[in-house]
Design an enzyme around this catalytic site. Structure first.
Site, PDB file in Angstrom:
ATOM      1  CB  SER A 177      -0.903  -0.005   1.238  1.00  0.00           C
ATOM      2  OG  SER A 177      -0.118   0.296   2.376  1.00  0.00           O
ATOM      3  CE  LYS A 178      -2.140   6.529  -2.903  1.00  0.00           C
ATOM      4  NZ  LYS A 178      -1.651   5.788  -4.055  1.00  0.00           N
ATOM      5  NE  ARG A 179       0.743   0.604   6.148  1.00  0.00           N
ATOM      6  CZ  ARG A 179       1.451  -0.435   6.575  1.00  0.00           C
ATOM      7  NH1 ARG A 179       2.512  -0.250   7.310  1.00  0.00           N
ATOM      8  NH2 ARG A 179       1.075  -1.664   6.262  1.00  0.00           N
ATOM      9  CG  HIS A 180       4.502  -0.862   2.170  1.00  0.00           C
ATOM     10  ND1 HIS A 180       3.171  -1.187   2.014  1.00  0.00           N
ATOM     11  CD2 HIS A 180       4.895  -1.415   3.337  1.00  0.00           C
ATOM     12  CE1 HIS A 180       2.781  -1.924   3.032  1.00  0.00           C
ATOM     13  NE2 HIS A 180       3.801  -2.065   3.853  1.00  0.00           N
ATOM     14  N   GLY A 181       5.378   3.031  -0.152  1.00  0.00           N
ATOM     15  CA  GLY A 181       5.984   3.753  -1.268  1.00  0.00           C
ATOM     16  C   GLY A 181       4.968   3.832  -2.393  1.00  0.00           C
TER      17      GLY A 181
END
Ligand code: GLU
Length: 501
Positions: A262-266
């Site tokens: 998800s966006k959290r990872h990049g």
């Protein structure tokens, strides 16, 4: 593989936002299966692009077009789709509503679907009651056995209704997945799902099944997040009396360290990687290896290589991990070792234009500016990891004036400012007669100059480098000086010398 000679596959994104890399990998495998494996085996592999836009509440303006654009950037083509037309069009679900309505009516007539008049409030109450009892939420089949007279009365009143599927209440459904083998589901756990909404739009299930049948899809290849819908779809095919296409769910893509990517990872959107200066070739190469491998060791695959080697049999059911560092490594590898300099010039140009370092006139064939841009690209290509790094790396070659830099950088370790000033004065004195095109001569001249000043070569080269580029790292000094040229070098030396007051 048997039966891959007649292959019609589809990529069916919902235009609810940017295309996720998982979707990019799915469409790539569909493409490679149709254009690679099937055609290699003498078949007629066809890829269809279908826009599944029936959830009107989640539509994002312009998303369908953006998906097509990013797929084109990625290097894929398809045979039938919204932009191309084809024998089974239209390829946008919102333009095919009559087909779903006809299909829903057919199932009602066959006793395999029913009208549900339950209000939203009632459905909510049912859900809450189920939750209170700790039961899994689901429709209680209230309208499944309404009497004909009641149905007619409700229709006569113009009451809104949905159409629900009469799911078999017992037995089991086996989905045969080409990658995972047989998966068996208990029918009692499958709900009487809505097929047609009260606004006349189909749900995903009805639209997807009707279109896959209508578009003569032979192989459904899609993300693993759709596994749970497969038994529902298999039952729908049976209810219609249609053959179930072959089904393959792609392996899950995990985030680094596990969990859903998800966006959290990049970045997760194809478009973001494009903007960040990833090459489509590198992204394709990397995504191809998320779940597929030729031999477990070969890593570099061009699109042609993938078309020559991809087989669905070598797609693994095990999850793949998205490794940002590895993707960056691929990108750097393509920039450093695979693209030609001219090709790289064309790729970096939009990034340099965007940064205001060059404009279109720089690209005029045969121009001095193009020669400078090409030389700068050649010199820096081994230091570039993404195209987006080009402006930062190449600025001092392309700009007339250097941006301000820290004058302290001019002074190497163990060297006095006064020595540097004297050295730069000497370089300025040498420059008018220097032949910068002759790299050996330049080197010999500057080494001689250092010696005559009682400096080590590095004590002279570093201030020259900083004066010329504004930084302590650059490609080889003599090539760098040649590319910057005498005029700009003279001015840059003056600026550096003035910093000594
Ligand atoms: N519209 C679905 C999606 O957005 C398609 C899933 C499928 O391929 O069946 O991914």
């Amino acid at each position: 593989m048997q039966s891959s000679t007649h292959v019609r596959v589809r990529f069916a994104p919902s235009p609810t936002g940017s295309l996720h890399v998982g979707g990019g990998r799915t469409v790539l495998f569909n493409y490679l299966f149709a254009y690679g494996q099937a055609r290699r085996e003498g078949g007629d592999g066809t890829l269809i692009l279908r826009i599944e836009d029936t959830d009107q509440t989640r539509l994002v303006e312009g998303a369908a077009q953006q998906i097509e654009d990013v797929l084109t950037w990625f290097g894929l083509t398809w045979d039938e789709g919204p932009d191309k037309g084809g024998p089974h069009g239209p390829y946008v679900q919102s333009q095919r509503l009559d087909k779903y309505q006809t299909a829903a009516q057919y199932l009602i007539d066959q006793g395999k679907a029913y009208r549900c008049f339950c209000s939203r409030e009632r459905l909510q109450e049912v859900r809450e009651a189920q939750q209170a009892k700790g039961l899994p939420p689901g429709y209680d089949r209230h309208c499944r056995n309404l009497r004909r007279a009641d149905i007619d009365a409700r229709l006569g009143e113009g009451a809104p209704f949905t159409v629900r599927f009469s799911m078999p209440r017992s037995g089991e459904t086996t989905v045969t997945d080409m990658i995972r083998g047989d998966m068996t589901f208990q029918n009692e756990h499958l709900e009487d799902l809505v097929l047609l909404k009260s606004d006349g739009y189909p749900t995903y299930h009805l639209g997807n099944v009707v279109d896959d049948y209508d578009m003569e899809i032979t192989h459904i290849m899609r993300g693993d997040e759709w596994i749970a819908t497969a038994p529902i779809h298999v039952n729908l095919y049976k209810a219609f009396g249609w053959d179930v296409p072959k089904i393959a769910h792609m392996p899950l893509i995990l985030a680094p360290g596990g969990g859903k990517l998800s966006k959290r990872h990049g970045s997760t959107a194809m478009e973001e990687f494009r903007i960040q200066g990833y090459l489509p070739e590198a992204l394709m190469n990397y995504l191809a290896l998320l779940g597929w491998s030729l031999d477990g060791t070969t890593e570099i695959f061009s699109k042609q290589d993938l078309l020559a080697h991809f087989t669905l049999e070598r797609v693994s059911p095990s999850p793949a991990t998205f490794d940002y560092a590895k993707l960056l490594w691929f990108n750097q590898h393509y920039i450093n070792h695979i693209l030609t300099v001219d090709d790289l010039v064309a790729r970096v140009a939009p990034f340099l234009i965007e940064a205001g370092l060059i404009d279109e006139t720089w690209l005029e064939a045969g121009s001095d500016r193009l020669a400078l841009l090409t030389e700068a690209t050649r010199l820096l290509k081994d230091r570039m990891r993404t195209l987006a790094e080009a402006p930062e790396l190449m600025g001092y070659f392309l700009q007339d004036e250097l941006p301000d830099y820290d004058a302290a950088l001019l002074i190497p370790k163990k060297t006095e400012p006064a020595q540097v000033k004297t050295a730069l004065d000497a370089v300025a004195g040498w420059l008018p007669d220097a032949d910068l095109d002759n790299l050996e001569q330049t080197e010999a001249d500057l080494r001689g100059l250092a010696e005559s000043l009682g400096l080590k070569a590095g004590q002279l080269f570093m201030p020259i480098r900083v004066a010329a580029t504004g930084r302590t790292e650059s490609p080889g000094l003599f090539e760098t000086l040649r590319a910057i040229g005498k005029d700009r070098l003279t001015r840059r030396l003056d600026t550096a010398r003035q910093s000594f007051g």
